[in-house]
Design a protein around this motif. Structure first.
Motif, PDB file in Angstrom:
ATOM      1  N   PHE A  33       0.869  -1.178   0.000  1.00  0.00           N
ATOM      2  CA  PHE A  33       0.000   0.000   0.000  1.00  0.00           C
ATOM      3  C   PHE A  33       0.903   1.224   0.000  1.00  0.00           C
ATOM      4  N   TRP A  34       0.936   1.902  -1.129  1.00  0.00           N
ATOM      5  CA  TRP A  34       1.788   3.073  -1.313  1.00  0.00           C
ATOM      6  C   TRP A  34       0.944   4.329  -1.264  1.00  0.00           C
ATOM      7  N   GLN A  35       1.491   5.367  -0.644  1.00  0.00           N
ATOM      8  CA  GLN A  35       0.723   6.591  -0.486  1.00  0.00           C
ATOM      9  C   GLN A  35       1.637   7.797  -0.326  1.00  0.00           C
ATOM     10  N   SER A  36       1.015   8.961  -0.413  1.00  0.00           N
ATOM     11  CA  SER A  36       1.672  10.218  -0.071  1.00  0.00           C
ATOM     12  C   SER A  36       1.518  10.423   1.429  1.00  0.00           C
ATOM     13  N   VAL A  37       1.929  11.568   1.916  1.00  0.00           N
ATOM     14  CA  VAL A  37       1.769  11.899   3.333  1.00  0.00           C
ATOM     15  C   VAL A  37       0.276  12.086   3.618  1.00  0.00           C
ATOM     16  N   LEU A  47      -5.189  23.633  13.102  1.00  0.00           N
ATOM     17  CA  LEU A  47      -5.385  24.165  11.760  1.00  0.00           C
ATOM     18  C   LEU A  47      -4.894  23.158  10.724  1.00  0.00           C
ATOM     19  N   LEU A  48      -5.533  23.136   9.564  1.00  0.00           N
ATOM     20  CA  LEU A  48      -5.162  22.170   8.525  1.00  0.00           C
ATOM     21  C   LEU A  48      -3.706  22.337   8.086  1.00  0.00           C
ATOM     22  N   ARG A  49      -3.240  23.564   7.942  1.00  0.00           N
ATOM     23  CA  ARG A  49      -1.838  23.794   7.558  1.00  0.00           C
ATOM     24  C   ARG A  49      -0.903  23.245   8.642  1.00  0.00           C
ATOM     25  N   GLU A  50      -1.266  23.411   9.906  1.00  0.00           N
ATOM     26  CA  GLU A  50      -0.463  22.859  11.003  1.00  0.00           C
ATOM     27  C   GLU A  50      -0.432  21.339  10.926  1.00  0.00           C
ATOM     28  N   THR A  51      -1.578  20.740  10.631  1.00  0.00           N
ATOM     29  CA  THR A  51      -1.641  19.283  10.489  1.00  0.00           C
ATOM     30  C   THR A  51      -0.731  18.830   9.359  1.00  0.00           C
ATOM     31  N   ALA A  52      -0.804  19.515   8.211  1.00  0.00           N
ATOM     32  CA  ALA A  52       0.025  19.148   7.061  1.00  0.00           C
ATOM     33  C   ALA A  52       1.508  19.255   7.399  1.00  0.00           C
ATOM     34  N   THR A  53       1.896  20.347   8.031  1.00  0.00           N
ATOM     35  CA  THR A  53       3.304  20.551   8.400  1.00  0.00           C
ATOM     36  C   THR A  53       3.766  19.481   9.390  1.00  0.00           C
ATOM     37  N   ARG A  54       2.937  19.194  10.382  1.00  0.00           N
ATOM     38  CA  ARG A  54       3.279  18.182  11.392  1.00  0.00           C
ATOM     39  C   ARG A  54       3.418  16.807  10.754  1.00  0.00           C
ATOM     40  N   GLU A  55       2.454  16.432   9.929  1.00  0.00           N
ATOM     41  CA  GLU A  55       2.480  15.099   9.319  1.00  0.00           C
ATOM     42  C   GLU A  55       3.672  14.926   8.375  1.00  0.00           C
ATOM     43  N   VAL A  56       3.991  15.956   7.607  1.00  0.00           N
ATOM     44  CA  VAL A  56       5.165  15.869   6.723  1.00  0.00           C
ATOM     45  C   VAL A  56       6.422  15.644   7.554  1.00  0.00           C
ATOM     46  N   GLU A  58       6.647  14.384  10.679  1.00  0.00           N
ATOM     47  CA  GLU A  58       6.612  13.074  11.340  1.00  0.00           C
ATOM     48  C   GLU A  58       6.901  11.934  10.369  1.00  0.00           C
ATOM     49  N   GLU A  59       6.336  11.999   9.182  1.00  0.00           N
ATOM     50  CA  GLU A  59       6.435  10.871   8.249  1.00  0.00           C
ATOM     51  C   GLU A  59       7.689  10.884   7.394  1.00  0.00           C
ATOM     52  N   THR A  60       8.261  12.080   7.124  1.00  0.00           N
ATOM     53  CA  THR A  60       9.384  12.157   6.189  1.00  0.00           C
ATOM     54  C   THR A  60      10.627  12.828   6.753  1.00  0.00           C
ATOM     55  N   PRO A 105      13.235  20.468  -3.402  1.00  0.00           N
ATOM     56  CA  PRO A 105      14.268  20.249  -4.412  1.00  0.00           C
ATOM     57  C   PRO A 105      14.558  18.756  -4.601  1.00  0.00           C
ATOM     58  N   ALA A 106      14.964  18.393  -5.808  1.00  0.00           N
ATOM     59  CA  ALA A 106      15.425  17.021  -6.050  1.00  0.00           C
ATOM     60  C   ALA A 106      16.560  16.730  -5.082  1.00  0.00           C
ATOM     61  N   GLY A 107      16.604  15.522  -4.569  1.00  0.00           N
ATOM     62  CA  GLY A 107      17.661  15.127  -3.646  1.00  0.00           C
ATOM     63  C   GLY A 107      17.362  15.453  -2.191  1.00  0.00           C
ATOM     64  N   THR A 108      16.157  15.969  -1.906  1.00  0.00           N
ATOM     65  CA  THR A 108      15.786  16.246  -0.518  1.00  0.00           C
ATOM     66  C   THR A 108      15.832  14.954   0.295  1.00  0.00           C
ATOM     67  N   THR A 109      16.461  15.008   1.446  1.00  0.00           N
ATOM     68  CA  THR A 109      16.593  13.842   2.316  1.00  0.00           C
ATOM     69  C   THR A 109      15.246  13.471   2.920  1.00  0.00           C
ATOM     70  N   VAL A 110      14.947  12.170   2.898  1.00  0.00           N
ATOM     71  CA  VAL A 110      13.727  11.640   3.497  1.00  0.00           C
ATOM     72  C   VAL A 110      14.127  10.694   4.620  1.00  0.00           C
ATOM     73  N   ARG A 111      13.549  10.902   5.810  1.00  0.00           N
ATOM     74  CA  ARG A 111      13.764  10.015   6.951  1.00  0.00           C
ATOM     75  C   ARG A 111      12.402   9.493   7.385  1.00  0.00           C
ATOM     76  N   LEU A 112      12.129   8.255   7.045  1.00  0.00           N
ATOM     77  CA  LEU A 112      10.830   7.666   7.352  1.00  0.00           C
ATOM     78  C   LEU A 112      10.687   7.347   8.832  1.00  0.00           C
ATOM     79  N   ASP A 113       9.448   7.424   9.307  1.00  0.00           N
ATOM     80  CA  ASP A 113       9.101   6.911  10.622  1.00  0.00           C
ATOM     81  C   ASP A 113       8.795   5.429  10.407  1.00  0.00           C
ATOM     82  N   PRO A 114       9.640   4.510  10.908  1.00  0.00           N
ATOM     83  CA  PRO A 114       9.446   3.087  10.641  1.00  0.00           C
ATOM     84  C   PRO A 114       8.139   2.525  11.204  1.00  0.00           C
TER      85      PRO A 114
END
Length: 153
Positions: A33-37, A47-56, A58-60, A105-114
């Motif tokens: 199951f593949w998805q975006s944030v 606030l929705l923007r706060e939720t989006a910022t927090r989730e990004v 936490e997840e990445t 930007p391309a090459g942005t580091t992603v650190r997943l929450d396992p």
């Protein structure tokens, strides 16, 4: 002890590069199951923007405050997957999801929450759209070429 249920209001954040490579993450506990944030409001007043910022973050591990987080001004109502309904109050069957995109930007580091995701891929937007089972995620990804640079301020 009181049961705390998830709020049936969430965000979808499609993270992408300027050339429309889209970040897709494989969900932990749901193989293939593949998805975006995605993520629900932490509390009714968030606030929705706060939720989006927090989730990004936490997840990445990406700080959305440093990039172009765009509110599309679009909400999708969808049926919650049956396997996840126990996380919501009895009788709740649908969720209202607010759409954002985040250009990095391309090459942005992603650190997943396992605890949330097993792996990630950067894919051309059409391939990313074809990979997800979520119709809201697919439709948002496919709209990226038209929506880039367009948002609610």
């Amino acid at each position: 002890m009181t049961t705390v249920y998830k709020i049936p209001r969430s965000v979808l954040v499609v993270v992408h590069t300027p050339d429309l490579q889209v970040l897709m993450m494989e969900r932990a506990g749901w193989q293939d199951f593949w998805q975006s944030v995605t993520g629900s409001l932490a509390h009714e007043d968030e606030l929705l923007r706060e939720t989006a910022t927090r989730e990004v973050r936490e997840e990445t591990g990406i700080d959305a405050n440093h990039y172009d987080l765009r509110d599309w001004g679009i909400e999708n109502r969808f049926e919650i997957f049956k396997r996840h309904r126990s996380r919501y109050a009895p009788g709740v069957t649908h969720n209202l999801e607010h759409v954002f995109s985040l250009e990095v930007p391309a090459g942005t580091t992603v650190r997943l929450d396992p605890a949330e995701h097993l792996s990630f891929r950067w894919l051309p937007y059409r391939e990313a759209a074809a990979l997800t089972l979520s119709w809201t995620n697919r439709d948002t990804i496919l709209a990226l070429p038209q929506r880039r640079g367009v948002g609610v301020q």
